[in-house]
Scaffold this active site. Structure first.
Site, PDB file in Angstrom:
ATOM      1  N   PRO A   9       0.792  -1.232   0.000  1.00 60.46           N
ATOM      2  CA  PRO A   9       0.000   0.000   0.000  1.00 60.46           C
ATOM      3  C   PRO A   9       0.823   1.280   0.000  1.00 60.46           C
ATOM      4  O   PRO A   9       1.864   1.365   0.650  1.00 60.46           O
ATOM      5  CB  PRO A   9      -0.819  -0.103   1.297  1.00 60.46           C
ATOM      6  CG  PRO A   9      -0.155  -1.145   2.122  1.00 60.46           C
ATOM      7  CD  PRO A   9       0.495  -2.085   1.157  1.00 60.46           C
ATOM      8  N   ASN A  10       0.330   2.227  -0.751  1.00 64.77           N
ATOM      9  CA  ASN A  10       0.852   3.600  -0.834  1.00 64.77           C
ATOM     10  C   ASN A  10       2.142   3.725  -1.648  1.00 64.77           C
ATOM     11  O   ASN A  10       2.619   4.838  -1.860  1.00 64.77           O
ATOM     12  CB  ASN A  10       1.040   4.220   0.565  1.00 64.77           C
ATOM     13  CG  ASN A  10      -0.253   4.261   1.336  1.00 64.77           C
ATOM     14  OD1 ASN A  10      -1.237   4.809   0.838  1.00 64.77           O
ATOM     15  ND2 ASN A  10      -0.298   3.660   2.511  1.00 64.77           N
ATOM     16  N   ARG A  17       4.269  10.974  -1.957  1.00 64.61           N
ATOM     17  CA  ARG A  17       4.222  10.722  -0.510  1.00 64.61           C
ATOM     18  C   ARG A  17       5.587  11.001   0.129  1.00 64.61           C
ATOM     19  O   ARG A  17       6.616  10.540  -0.357  1.00 64.61           O
ATOM     20  CB  ARG A  17       3.765   9.278  -0.211  1.00 64.61           C
ATOM     21  CG  ARG A  17       4.814   8.226  -0.479  1.00 64.61           C
ATOM     22  CD  ARG A  17       4.356   6.819  -0.172  1.00 64.61           C
ATOM     23  NE  ARG A  17       4.204   6.528   1.237  1.00 64.61           N
ATOM     24  CZ  ARG A  17       4.401   5.322   1.777  1.00 64.61           C
ATOM     25  NH1 ARG A  17       4.765   4.290   1.015  1.00 64.61           N
ATOM     26  NH2 ARG A  17       4.229   5.141   3.048  1.00 64.61           N
ATOM     27  N   TYR A  22      10.978   9.043   1.075  1.00 61.56           N
ATOM     28  CA  TYR A  22      10.978   8.094  -0.044  1.00 61.56           C
ATOM     29  C   TYR A  22      11.545   8.669  -1.346  1.00 61.56           C
ATOM     30  O   TYR A  22      11.637   7.941  -2.340  1.00 61.56           O
ATOM     31  CB  TYR A  22       9.549   7.582  -0.287  1.00 61.56           C
ATOM     32  CG  TYR A  22       8.984   6.869   0.933  1.00 61.56           C
ATOM     33  CD1 TYR A  22       9.507   5.645   1.348  1.00 61.56           C
ATOM     34  CD2 TYR A  22       7.963   7.441   1.692  1.00 61.56           C
ATOM     35  CE1 TYR A  22       9.012   5.005   2.479  1.00 61.56           C
ATOM     36  CE2 TYR A  22       7.458   6.796   2.821  1.00 61.56           C
ATOM     37  CZ  TYR A  22       7.987   5.590   3.205  1.00 61.56           C
ATOM     38  OH  TYR A  22       7.506   4.949   4.322  1.00 61.56           O
ATOM     39  N   ASN A  73       8.120  -5.697  -1.212  1.00 57.22           N
ATOM     40  CA  ASN A  73       8.066  -4.575  -0.274  1.00 57.22           C
ATOM     41  C   ASN A  73       6.610  -4.508   0.194  1.00 57.22           C
ATOM     42  O   ASN A  73       5.766  -3.919  -0.473  1.00 57.22           O
ATOM     43  CB  ASN A  73       8.476  -3.265  -0.948  1.00 57.22           C
ATOM     44  CG  ASN A  73       8.465  -2.110   0.051  1.00 57.22           C
ATOM     45  OD1 ASN A  73       7.954  -2.247   1.161  1.00 57.22           O
ATOM     46  ND2 ASN A  73       9.021  -0.969  -0.343  1.00 57.22           N
ATOM     47  N   ALA A  76       3.300  -0.967   4.582  1.00 56.67           N
ATOM     48  CA  ALA A  76       2.768  -0.991   5.957  1.00 56.67           C
ATOM     49  C   ALA A  76       2.373  -2.401   6.404  1.00 56.67           C
ATOM     50  O   ALA A  76       2.414  -2.712   7.599  1.00 56.67           O
ATOM     51  CB  ALA A  76       1.577  -0.051   6.065  1.00 56.67           C
ATOM     52  N   GLU A  97      12.985  -9.386   1.110  1.00 62.35           N
ATOM     53  CA  GLU A  97      12.214  -8.239   1.592  1.00 62.35           C
ATOM     54  C   GLU A  97      12.983  -6.948   1.300  1.00 62.35           C
ATOM     55  O   GLU A  97      14.183  -6.882   1.554  1.00 62.35           O
ATOM     56  CB  GLU A  97      12.033  -8.400   3.114  1.00 62.35           C
ATOM     57  CG  GLU A  97      11.344  -7.249   3.806  1.00 62.35           C
ATOM     58  CD  GLU A  97      11.372  -7.399   5.340  1.00 62.35           C
ATOM     59  OE1 GLU A  97      12.113  -8.272   5.862  1.00 62.35           O
ATOM     60  OE2 GLU A  97      10.668  -6.616   6.010  1.00 62.35           O
ATOM     61  N   HIS A  99      12.863  -2.560   1.621  1.00 61.07           N
ATOM     62  CA  HIS A  99      12.261  -1.289   2.050  1.00 61.07           C
ATOM     63  C   HIS A  99      13.098  -0.162   1.495  1.00 61.07           C
ATOM     64  O   HIS A  99      14.338  -0.208   1.576  1.00 61.07           O
ATOM     65  CB  HIS A  99      12.189  -1.197   3.576  1.00 61.07           C
ATOM     66  CG  HIS A  99      11.355  -2.285   4.159  1.00 61.07           C
ATOM     67  ND1 HIS A  99       9.984  -2.284   4.075  1.00 61.07           N
ATOM     68  CD2 HIS A  99      11.712  -3.439   4.756  1.00 61.07           C
ATOM     69  CE1 HIS A  99       9.529  -3.405   4.623  1.00 61.07           C
ATOM     70  NE2 HIS A  99      10.560  -4.117   5.039  1.00 61.07           N
ATOM     71  N   ARG A 106      13.653   4.125  12.063  1.00 63.61           N
ATOM     72  CA  ARG A 106      12.403   4.881  12.122  1.00 63.61           C
ATOM     73  C   ARG A 106      11.605   4.483  13.373  1.00 63.61           C
ATOM     74  O   ARG A 106      12.181   3.993  14.330  1.00 63.61           O
ATOM     75  CB  ARG A 106      11.624   4.675  10.812  1.00 63.61           C
ATOM     76  CG  ARG A 106      12.412   5.199   9.595  1.00 63.61           C
ATOM     77  CD  ARG A 106      11.647   5.044   8.312  1.00 63.61           C
ATOM     78  NE  ARG A 106      10.413   5.858   8.309  1.00 63.61           N
ATOM     79  CZ  ARG A 106       9.435   5.703   7.425  1.00 63.61           C
ATOM     80  NH1 ARG A 106       9.546   4.781   6.469  1.00 63.61           N
ATOM     81  NH2 ARG A 106       8.350   6.446   7.493  1.00 63.61           N
TER      82      ARG A 106
HETATM   83  C1  DQA Z   1       8.372   0.995   3.503  1.00 59.42           C
HETATM   84  C2  DQA Z   1       8.492   1.210   5.014  1.00 59.42           C
HETATM   85  C3  DQA Z   1       7.176   0.928   5.703  1.00 59.42           C
HETATM   86  O1  DQA Z   1       7.313   1.101   7.103  1.00 59.42           O
HETATM   87  C4  DQA Z   1       6.106   1.879   5.198  1.00 59.42           C
HETATM   88  O2  DQA Z   1       4.868   1.581   5.791  1.00 59.42           O
HETATM   89  C5  DQA Z   1       6.011   1.916   3.719  1.00 59.42           C
HETATM   90  C6  DQA Z   1       7.235   1.820   2.918  1.00 59.42           C
HETATM   91  C7  DQA Z   1       9.650   1.375   2.742  1.00 59.42           C
HETATM   92  O3  DQA Z   1       9.762   0.999   1.579  1.00 59.42           O
HETATM   93  O4  DQA Z   1      10.535   2.045   3.288  1.00 59.42           O
HETATM   94  O5  DQA Z   1       4.944   2.117   3.167  1.00 59.42           O
HETATM   95  O6  DQA Z   1       8.120  -0.370   3.271  1.00 59.42           O
END
Ligand code: DQA
Length: 144
Positions: A9-10, A17, A22, A73, A76, A97, A99, A106
């Protein structure tokens, strides 16, 4: 070699964002980078993004016996989803995985990852490049 790159998501909002976290590059920029890298390393790549947990579970299940490696990835859902962990375990496909941000530096709630125990590696804080590193890791594993 078929790779599936999954984004939660997002991540479709990249570029908009929280650019201080990011960056300014967009989700389309990320997809272009991944496709170019796949061509370079000789992988066949499928890229998928969803804001819905069940869609991501469906996509992982659809990879069964079809895909050799998953770059994920979960965004959240990293910090909440037993369903994604179970889906990865169910299909048994090697996964890495990723990020974009360095989640270890964080908020405390971002320190937990439900998928991490399944994944071969976690790459965090390397920006978009982390996806390419993950693809390389999965390619190397497949060629051992
Ligand atoms: C994320 C880190 C997560 O905590 C966050 O909710 C994201 C992006 C990252 O790519 O740094 O949406 O996965």
């Amino acid at each position: 070699m078929k790779l599936l790159v999954l984004n939660g998501p997002n991540l479709n909002m990249l570029g908009i964002r929280e650019p201080s976290v990011y960056g300014h590059q967009t989700y389309d920029d990320l997809c272009t980078l991944i496709r170019d890298h796949a061509a370079k390393i000789g992988a066949d790549v499928e890229i998928y993004q969803s804001n819905h947990e069940g869609d991501l579970v469906d996509k992982i299940q659809s990879a069964y016996q079809r895909v050799n490696g998953i770059v994920i990835n979960p965004a959240a859902y990293t910090h909440t989803s037993v369903a994604l962990l179970d889906a990865l375990k169910a299909v048994g496909i090697p996964a890495v995985e990723v990020h974009i941000s360095d989640v270890s530096k964080r908020e405390e709630f971002r320190q937990v990852s439900y998928v991490r125990p399944y994944c071969r590696a976690t790459i965090a804080g390397h920006g978009f490049n982390g996806y390419l590193e993950a693809m390389d890791l999965l390619m190397a594993e497949a060629n051992v």
